[in-house]
Design an enzyme around this catalytic site. Structure first.
Site, PDB file in Angstrom:
ATOM      1  N   CYS A 278      29.015  39.604  -9.181  1.00  0.00           N
ATOM      2  CA  CYS A 278      30.054  39.969  -8.209  1.00  0.00           C
ATOM      3  C   CYS A 278      29.461  40.049  -6.810  1.00  0.00           C
ATOM      4  O   CYS A 278      28.259  39.848  -6.621  1.00  0.00           O
ATOM      5  CB  CYS A 278      30.713  41.293  -8.588  1.00  0.00           C
ATOM      6  SG  CYS A 278      29.612  42.714  -8.418  1.00  0.00           S
TER       7      CYS A 278
ATOM      8  N   ASP B 211      23.785  13.743  25.531  1.00  0.00           N
ATOM      9  CA  ASP B 211      24.596  14.910  25.884  1.00  0.00           C
ATOM     10  C   ASP B 211      24.094  16.191  25.229  1.00  0.00           C
ATOM     11  O   ASP B 211      24.814  17.179  25.149  1.00  0.00           O
ATOM     12  CB  ASP B 211      26.050  14.666  25.470  1.00  0.00           C
ATOM     13  CG  ASP B 211      26.631  13.423  26.124  1.00  0.00           C
ATOM     14  OD1 ASP B 211      26.497  13.289  27.353  1.00  0.00           O
ATOM     15  OD2 ASP B 211      27.193  12.585  25.407  1.00  0.00           O
TER      16      ASP B 211
ATOM     17  N   ASP C 137      27.573  11.789  22.391  1.00  0.00           N
ATOM     18  CA  ASP C 137      26.824  10.982  21.432  1.00  0.00           C
ATOM     19  C   ASP C 137      25.722  11.768  20.740  1.00  0.00           C
ATOM     20  O   ASP C 137      25.044  11.252  19.860  1.00  0.00           O
ATOM     21  CB  ASP C 137      26.250   9.726  22.090  1.00  0.00           C
ATOM     22  CG  ASP C 137      25.234  10.044  23.187  1.00  0.00           C
ATOM     23  OD1 ASP C 137      24.799  11.211  23.263  1.00  0.00           O
ATOM     24  OD2 ASP C 137      24.881   9.137  23.948  1.00  0.00           O
TER      25      ASP C 137
ATOM     26  N   CYS D 150      26.417  42.219  -6.179  1.00  0.00           N
ATOM     27  CA  CYS D 150      25.138  41.606  -6.569  1.00  0.00           C
ATOM     28  C   CYS D 150      24.571  40.780  -5.419  1.00  0.00           C
ATOM     29  O   CYS D 150      23.394  40.914  -5.049  1.00  0.00           O
ATOM     30  CB  CYS D 150      25.316  40.704  -7.786  1.00  0.00           C
ATOM     31  SG  CYS D 150      25.909  41.525  -9.259  1.00  0.00           S
TER      32      CYS D 150
ATOM     33  N   ASP E 130      32.901  13.106  26.616  1.00  0.00           N
ATOM     34  CA  ASP E 130      32.085  12.144  27.339  1.00  0.00           C
ATOM     35  C   ASP E 130      32.805  10.794  27.290  1.00  0.00           C
ATOM     36  O   ASP E 130      33.409  10.452  26.273  1.00  0.00           O
ATOM     37  CB  ASP E 130      30.712  12.041  26.681  1.00  0.00           C
ATOM     38  CG  ASP E 130      29.811  11.047  27.386  1.00  0.00           C
ATOM     39  OD1 ASP E 130      29.667  11.160  28.611  1.00  0.00           O
ATOM     40  OD2 ASP E 130      29.266  10.156  26.704  1.00  0.00           O
TER      41      ASP E 130
END
Length: 736
Positions: A26, A635, A631, A29, A433
């Site tokens: 669960c 950038d 790209d 844990c 861009d």
């Protein structure tokens, strides 16, 4: 040591390891393991994913190593090992699932007669065989369920309590043990009120829920399995001049590989001979096959449709596009979205509170509501313990993220982590861009106007001369002419005229290709076509004149053209209420022309690459949540500055390290799709969290009121976890 190094101004190298965890039941844990790992000196961060059953640990290898992590996990009562590849891991999961199924069958067979005995509690003894109502027979059936099948709950509860915490195992062990041992007490004192069926059926129902949960969780990772299944198993490689078939693992960089029609392309590479069309839909999401020729890049796992070709292997093994996609999806599943922190906090304190409520329920009934009725008080306390398991809460976020990121990957959208999936939903401004994002990123021949020659002659002369040129504009002209099926001629006396153009002899005629200045220098006046040239230049196109010494043959125009779907994609973003800004280093005239064509409202032109990040920052200071789309290489500063960086790239050049989200197909439509899948996934997570919290907030008071039998509480608890996983799986049906 880490702190001292940082204080001195130095960074510390980070190592990362993934661990497969065994034994979690669960959210409590996963929370406990995560806290334990984070307390180890030298660990920078550790995150545990309950749905994946995996931990990701970043650490300083000089202070700590992987064995320390596994030892810590074992000290906490679980087991762990270094993450295996998906094939080995799937085999281990299949074995574990088989073991759960076997235990469930045994438990069900032993519990069924006990469930039948419940009819006796409702006064219909004639329907129940006498042996089933025999207390010693019930004890015989219930004992192996309690201590063999249920051993996992005792072991988990002991480990949790030994480490000062509590989990689902504590709730199940307490509830079933109370029913089992009270029934033994009932046999000793001779009462007919036995609860062996309660303990056995509860354990069976919990196992049933866990089995269904494991099946459903297996389906949440289908995207990774599907991606892995795309990989070709063998490749036809040229070795010593002979084609031989080798396993994919034996392909090395530089190998020459032969691909025939209908075959999968085994690795990433560049075509060196032949041509074909390739179905790249499984990588990019685009359904239309892409034409490929010499010099073009092909992606591993895509399918060759028609022609045959040879290509040179460029990326193999873990470097291929497919391997990078699988890695990105796994990475996204292994990180936590901010929304999960709330669930982690609640899960960490939930079990102790439930135990306290169960004790108060018992005391309340025994001393006040139904004085001295031990059985009634015990049954209601057991119902509280069982109904309140926080499993669903722990699964609410990771299962949705697994399915959501997997679905996105199938459409060529890679989220680097769960936090980026969540942040993408918040975007209300996007910076695009221009070159390579809105446009194709390479010039094309767009216009040609014949003046004192036929179009055939104009194009043939210009293409023949530019074929020898290395300039991008010259290459675009030559390529455009060749694509029209016009044969190029041999040229002589080729000469580059710096800043002005080219000249060469074609069929013994000197032909000039270049600027207005060049045409004027040879004695011709372009004034008659100046207006037309100005119109083309106003559209952001580069104009080239073609002439002989005595006449102007015509003009050509070259431009970086807009991608076919950029206008549609930008319109979709604007419909979503998102501010769209185009940024470019080009001049204002070209930028405005492109912006008008695609429908961008705001343009920021003549921006140097190093200043793009400042433009992104300025939008953030205005209160926008900004995504930068570029790209992923030029950038990079702007991508890093944005709230969400999105890299547009091809399947072989995925800028995963430069951006938070990578759009493999290269289409801007992926931006809107990424935002849509983010919104749908976050909506799904909120539905799961609401359902989990609502379930517990309603069911606990109902159990306290004595309105739930323990076995009904067990069934409801099991189904709550399954319902959360099934709701997450609905994301598989999202339509873009």
């Amino acid at each position: 040591m880490v702190t001292e190094a940082k204080d001195l101004g130095y960074g510390v190298a980070k190592e990362k390891v993934e661990l497969d965890l065994i034994g979690m039941t669960c959210a409590a844990c996963s929370s406990r393991i995560e806290k334990g790992l984070n307390k180890i000196p030298g660990v920078y961060s550790a995150t545990v994913n309950l749905a994946l059953e995996r931990a990701v640990v970043e650490y300083n290898a000089e202070e700590v190593d992987v064995d320390d992590f596994i030892k810590k996990v074992r000290d906490l009562g679980y087991d762990g090992k270094v993450h295996e590849d998906e094939v080995d891991q799937q085999s281990a999961k299949d074995k574990e699932l088989s073991k759960k199924r076997t235990k469930l069958i045994i438990s069900s067979l032993l519990s069924l007669p006990l469930l039948w005995s419940m009819l006796g509690h409702f006064g219909v003894m004639y329907l129940v065989p006498e042996i089933i109502m025999n207390p010693w027979f019930q004890l015989l059936l219930a004992t192996p369920v309690q201590f063999y099948i249920g051993y996992q709950f005792y072991h988990g509860a002991y480990s949790a309590l030994k480490n000062g915490s509590a989990n689902m195992d504590v709730l199940v062990a307490l509830g079933t043990s109370a029913a089992y041992f009270y029934s033994i007490y009932g046999i000793i004192i001779g009462t007919h009120q036995l609860y062996f069926e309660t303990s056995a059926v509860l354990i069976t129902l919990v196992l049933f829920g866990k089995y269904l949960e494991a099946l459903a969780k297996g389906r949440t990772s289908d995207a990774i399995k599907k991606l892995m299944s795309l990989q070709a198993k063998t490749a036809m490689v040229e070795r010593n001049g002979e084609p031989i078939e080798v396993p994919i693992k034996e392909v090395v960089k530089g190998d020459i590989i032969i691909v025939r029609p209908g075959e999968k392309i085994p690795v990433d590479g560049e075509i060196i001979e032949g041509y074909s069309s390739v179905d790249e839909s499984m990588i990019t999401g685009e359904s239309i096959p892409v034409d490929k020729k010499v010099g073009d890049i092909v992606i591993g796992a895509t399918i060759n449709k028609h022609g045959s070709f040879k290509f040179k292997a460029i990326k193999v093994g873990k470097d291929t596009a497919l391997a990078q996609i699988i890695k990105a999806v796994e990475q996204a599943n292994s990180t936590k979205a901010p929304i999960q922190r709330m669930a982690d906090v609640i899960s960490g304190i939930f079990v102790p509170i439930v135990v306290a409520i169960a004790i108060l329920t018992f005391l309340g009934y025994y001393f006040w509501l139904d004085p001295n009725n031990f059985e009634h008080a015990l049954v209601n306390a057991i119902a509280v313990l069982v109904i309140a398991c926080p499993c669903a809460l722990g699964l609410a976020t990771p299962t949705s993220i697994m399915v959501g990121t997997g679905k996105a990957a199938e459409h060529g959208i890679l989220f680097k982590g769960g936090e980026h999936l969540e942040n993408t939903k918040k975007i209300n401004a996007i910076v695009l861009d221009k070159t390579g994002t809105i446009t194709k990123g390479e010039p094309e021949l767009t216009d040609y106007i014949a003046i004192d020659a036929s179009e055939q002659e104009l194009l043939q002369y210009a293409g023949s001369i530019e074929k020898t040129s290395e300039h991008p504009i010259g290459k675009a002209i030559a390529k455009g002419v060749e694509e029209k099926g016009i044969d190029l001629l041999q040229v002589k006396d080729f000469e580059i005229l710096p800043g002005k153009g080219l000249k060469a002899k074609v069929n013994d005629t000197m032909v000039y290709v270049g600027t207005r200045k060049l045409v004027r220098e040879i004695g011709l006046d372009p004034a008659a076509i100046e207006e037309k040239m100005a119109q083309l230049e106003a559209q952001g196109k580069t104009v080239v004149l073609v002439a002989t010494p005595d006449k102007l043959l015509g003009i050509l125009a070259v431009a970086d053209t807009v991608k076919a779907d950029s206008k549609e994609a930008i319109a979709k973003l604007k419909e979503m209420g998102i501010k769209v800004v185009m940024i470019t280093g080009d001049n204002q005239r070209t930028a405005k022309s492109i912006a008008q064509e695609v429908g961008v409202d705001e343009v920021r032109a003549e921006v140097m690459p190093e200043d793009k990040a400042k433009e992104v920052e300025s939008l953030k200071t205005q209160g926008y949540t900004v995504a930068m789309v570029g790209d992923g290489i030029n950038d990079a500063p702007a991508l890093a500055t944005a709230d969400v960086g999105m890299a547009i790239g091809t399947g072989t050049d995925i800028a995963i390290e430069a951006a938070d989200v990578t759009l493999i197909g290269g289409s801007l439509k992926g931006v809107a799709d990424a935002i849509y899948i983010s919104k749908q996934t976050l909506k799904n997570i909120k539905q799961n969290l609401f359902a989990s919290l609502f379930y517990n907030s309603i069911s606990i008071p109902v159990a306290m009121a004595g309105l739930l039998a323990p076995w009904i509480a067990g069934a409801a608890m099991a189904m709550s976890s399954v319902s959360v996983v099934l709701n997450s799986l609905r994301l598989k049906n999202i339509k873009f």
